[in-house]
Design an enzyme around this catalytic site. Structure first.
Site, PDB file in Angstrom:
ATOM      1  N   ASN A  15       0.316  15.592  23.021  1.00 40.55           N
ATOM      2  CA  ASN A  15       0.343  14.638  24.127  1.00 40.55           C
ATOM      3  C   ASN A  15      -0.630  13.518  23.783  1.00 40.55           C
ATOM      4  OD1 ASN A  15       0.158  13.258  26.528  1.00 40.55           O
ATOM      5  ND2 ASN A  15      -0.809  14.929  27.684  1.00 40.55           N
ATOM      6  N   TRP A  16      -0.069  12.390  23.354  1.00 39.14           N
ATOM      7  CA  TRP A  16      -0.932  11.296  22.900  1.00 39.14           C
ATOM      8  C   TRP A  16      -1.623  10.586  24.062  1.00 39.14           C
ATOM      9  CZ3 TRP A  16       1.995   8.224  18.439  1.00 39.14           C
ATOM     10  CH2 TRP A  16       2.285   9.112  17.396  1.00 39.14           C
ATOM     11  N   LYS A  17      -1.202  10.852  25.280  1.00 39.23           N
ATOM     12  CA  LYS A  17      -1.738  10.159  26.468  1.00 39.23           C
ATOM     13  C   LYS A  17      -1.696   8.640  26.246  1.00 39.23           C
ATOM     14  CE  LYS A  17      -4.312  14.276  27.614  1.00 39.23           C
ATOM     15  NZ  LYS A  17      -5.459  14.885  28.267  1.00 39.23           N
ATOM     16  N   HIS A  42       1.839  16.829  34.503  1.00 40.82           N
ATOM     17  CA  HIS A  42       0.535  16.963  33.861  1.00 40.82           C
ATOM     18  C   HIS A  42      -0.552  16.798  34.935  1.00 40.82           C
ATOM     19  CE1 HIS A  42      -2.979  16.100  31.434  1.00 40.82           C
ATOM     20  NE2 HIS A  42      -2.347  16.680  30.433  1.00 40.82           N
ATOM     21  N   GLU A  70      -3.165  15.211  35.035  1.00 44.34           N
ATOM     22  CA  GLU A  70      -3.614  13.831  35.260  1.00 44.34           C
ATOM     23  C   GLU A  70      -2.632  13.098  36.169  1.00 44.34           C
ATOM     24  OE1 GLU A  70      -4.099  12.909  31.098  1.00 44.34           O
ATOM     25  OE2 GLU A  70      -5.771  14.331  31.031  1.00 44.34           O
ATOM     26  N   GLU A 126      -2.430  24.673  31.820  1.00 48.26           N
ATOM     27  CA  GLU A 126      -3.578  23.877  31.404  1.00 48.26           C
ATOM     28  C   GLU A 126      -4.641  23.904  32.494  1.00 48.26           C
ATOM     29  OE1 GLU A 126      -2.485  20.676  28.357  1.00 48.26           O
ATOM     30  OE2 GLU A 126      -1.828  19.906  30.282  1.00 48.26           O
ATOM     31  N   GLY A 148      -9.786  18.057  27.863  1.00 50.48           N
ATOM     32  CA  GLY A 148     -10.625  16.971  27.374  1.00 50.48           C
ATOM     33  C   GLY A 148     -12.111  17.224  27.540  1.00 50.48           C
ATOM     34  N   GLY A 207      -3.943  17.652  23.453  1.00 49.13           N
ATOM     35  CA  GLY A 207      -4.248  16.250  23.728  1.00 49.13           C
ATOM     36  C   GLY A 207      -5.012  15.636  22.576  1.00 49.13           C
ATOM     37  N   GLY A 208      -6.328  15.586  22.706  1.00 49.87           N
ATOM     38  CA  GLY A 208      -7.181  14.895  21.738  1.00 49.87           C
ATOM     39  C   GLY A 208      -6.890  15.240  20.284  1.00 49.87           C
TER      40      GLY A 208
HETATM   41  P1  PGA Z   1      -6.938  18.118  25.462  1.00 50.35           P
HETATM   42  O1  PGA Z   1      -5.738  17.699  26.442  1.00 50.35           O
HETATM   43  O2  PGA Z   1      -6.320  18.910  24.342  1.00 50.35           O
HETATM   44  O3  PGA Z   1      -7.530  16.820  25.001  1.00 50.35           O
HETATM   45  O4  PGA Z   1      -7.899  18.933  26.269  1.00 50.35           O
HETATM   46  C1  PGA Z   1      -4.693  18.591  26.710  1.00 50.35           C
HETATM   47  C2  PGA Z   1      -3.723  17.955  27.682  1.00 50.35           C
HETATM   48  O5  PGA Z   1      -4.161  17.248  28.592  1.00 50.35           O
HETATM   49  O6  PGA Z   1      -2.499  18.134  27.558  1.00 50.35           O
END
Ligand code: PGA
Length: 250
Positions: free
Chosen positions: A14-16, A101, A103, A172, A178, A235-236
Site C-alpha cells: 500500500n503505497w499510500k 483502510h 486511515e 490491521e 506506521g 505500508g512503509g
Molecule cells: P505500515 O502500514 O506497514 O506502514 O504500518 C500498513 C498499512 O497501513 O496498510
C-alpha cells in the site's frame, strides 16, 4: 484458478500518498527485476490513482505482480467529482482494491456499511476487495479488539458467502500502523483465529486473512509462521523494492 481461489501467500504493498513519476519508476524497476526470486507468493501493489497507468504500463506482460487501488467509489458513474469507479479501476488494469483502510475510516469517517458497499461495488466489476479492519489503541487496551472487528465485519459478512469468498480480509491494528509497533505473532494469530471462525461459520473457510501494521523483512517470517496469517498488507516497507520482496520471500 483465479488468484483469490488459491491459498498462495498474498503480500500487498500500500503505497499510500507517496511517490512521483521518477521514484515510482525506480521502485517498479526494482520490483520487476527482483520478482522472479519470489515463489509461491502473490504480490500486489497499490499506487496512488494518478500513477496506476504508469504502474500498469510497466507491469503489462510481466508475471508476478498485480495491480490494485487504494480506494474506490460506491457509485458506478456520473456527477461524483473526485470519485473513481470500480469500472475505471478494472479498465486501467486493476484486479484488487483496498476498502476500509483505517486511515479512510478515521480521517474520512467511512462507516462499516460504506466499506461493505465499496466491497460490493468492487465485486460487481470483478475486482477483489481487500477489506481492512482493526482496533484503535484505546479499544485494544480495553480488550475490545474482537468485538470491534466483529462489528466492522458484520455488514461485509451480510453480503453472503458467495461475495465473501471472493474477498480478502486484512487485520490491521491501528496502533501498529506506521508506528513501528507490531502485534506479536501470537496476538495477531489470536485475532485472525476469531476472524477465521466467523468465516468458517459463513461457510467460506479459505478466505485469506492478511496482517498489516509495521510489517518488515525482519518480522514477516514469524508472522507468516502463524496458521491463520496468510500474508501481509505492507505500508512503509513496500516503498523499498528490496524490502518488499524480502517480505514476500520470508
Ligand atoms: P505500515 O502500514 O506497514 O506502514 O504500518 C500498513 C498499512 O497501513 O496498510
Amino acid at each position: 484458478m483465479s488468484i483469490s481461489e488459491t491459498r498462495n501467500r498474498l503480500v500487498i504493498g500500500n503505497w499510500k500518498m507517496h511517490g512521483n513519476l521518477a521514484t515510482n519508476a525506480a521502485l517498479l524497476a526494482g520490483l520487476t527485476d527482483g520478482v522472479a526470486s519470489v515463489a509461491g507468493c502473490d504480490l500486489v501493489i497499490c499506487p496512488p490513482f494518478p500513477y496506476l497507468a504508469q504502474a500498469q504500463a510497466v507491469l503489462l506482460g510481466k508475471d508476478g505482480i498485480a495491480l490494485g487501488a487504494q480506494d474506490l467509489s460506491t457509485k458506478q458513474q456520473g456527477a461524483y467529482t473526485g470519485d473513481v469507479s470500480a469500472a475505471m479501476l478494472a479498465d486501467i488494469g486493476c484486479q484488487w482494491v483496498l476498502v476500509g483502510h483505517s486511515e479512510r475510516r478515521s480521517k474520512y469517517a467511512e462507516t462499516s456499511q460504506l466499506v461493505a458497499d465499496k466491497a460490493q461495488a468492487a465485486l460487481s466489476q470483478g475486482l477483489t476487495p481487500v477489506v481492512c479492519v482493526g482496533e484503535t489503541l484505546d479499544e485494544h487496551e480495553a480488550g475490545q479488539a474482537n468485538a470491534v472487528i466483529a462489528a466492522q465485519l458484520q455488514p461485509v459478512l451480510s453480503l453472503g458467502p458467495q461475495a465473501v469468498a471472493s474477498m480478502v480480509i486484512a487485520y490491521e491494528p491501528v496502533w501498529a500502523i506506521g508506528t513501528g509497533l507490531t502485534a506479536t505473532p501470537e496476538q495477531a494469530q489470536a485475532v485472525h483465529a476469531g476472524i477465521r471462525a466467523s468465516l468458517v461459520q459463513l461457510g467460506v473457510p479459505h478466505v485469506r486473512i492478511l496482517y498489516g501494521g509495521s510489517v518488515n523483512a525482519a518480522n514477516a517470517a514469524s508472522l507468516f509462521s502463524m496458521s491463520d496469517i496468510n500474508g501481509a498488507l505492507v505500508g512503509g516497507a513496500s516503498l523499498i523494492a528490496e524490502e518488499f520482496l524480502r517480505i514476500a520471500a520470508a
